[in-house]
Enzyme design. Sequence first.
Site: not given
Ligand code: PGA
Length: 264
Positions: A10, A12, A95, A97, A168, A174, A214
């Site tokens: 992903n 983003k 997601h 976010e 997640e 992140g 992460s």
């Molecule tokens: P990350 O993001 O690996 O940077 O923690 C995962 C995600 O948001 O799908």
Amino acid sequence: MKRRPIVAGNWKMNGTQEQAAAITRELLAHAVNPRVEVVLCPPFTALAAVGKLLGKSQILLGAQNVHWESKGAFTGEISAPILKDLGCRYAIVGHSERRQLFGETDAMVAKRLRAALANGLSGILCVGETLEQRKQGKTWAVVEAQLKAALDRVEPAAAQTQMVIAYEPVWAIGTGQNATAAQAQEVHEKIRNWLVQRFSRGAADGIRIQYGGSVKADNAAELMAQPDVDGALVGGASLEPKSFIAIVESTFQAKEAGCSTASS
Ligand code: PGA
């Protein structure tokens, strides 16, 4: 039943067309292990460029979101038929976010998922709790409510063949603080059991459940070795081709070691 592991990147809101093409080329230069399904989810604006490079390779194209209507006056939105036209096979929905920063509700996530499935896309449904919710012991209640809402009107056949769930935990995204393998497995197992009740044992055994938050080259092996972890949804590390390839390879190794077999 042995599930084919799936690792999705992903990206983003990162990557011009040129940057996206550079990452894609580097990934294509390495023989991606065909035993692992690999999906790239660049920003909408790079889908065409990345899709063109991927061509008929093993790597599949995915979008980071999808609107529930097919077309019309929905400024700024992208529909499933438009994504299909670009060669997308997957769409991420729900997601954290999107939920947290853009006010997406469970009802919206459900509509997005249904639109993806109805149009022949596979959906990667994201669920997960915040740190606050985990501290309050509400992890499963939150995840269950998200699953229930999103899968309310999804048919078993579509769920089994066109849906991936990504667990997640919001606090792990992140932050560099991944869930431990045991924490991930605990929730994944509960998700699997919930899917048995909602659909059937057969369907639940076929649905892949990714862990996201992460995931890096150095923690992927342990996470992927868990019996109900069937792959990863990778954010930050998916922008670094070498790390992403290492995660795919770790996933393959972990699953080849026999950890992905689930009794059916
Ligand atoms: P990350 O993001 O690996 O940077 O923690 C995962 C995600 O948001 O799908």
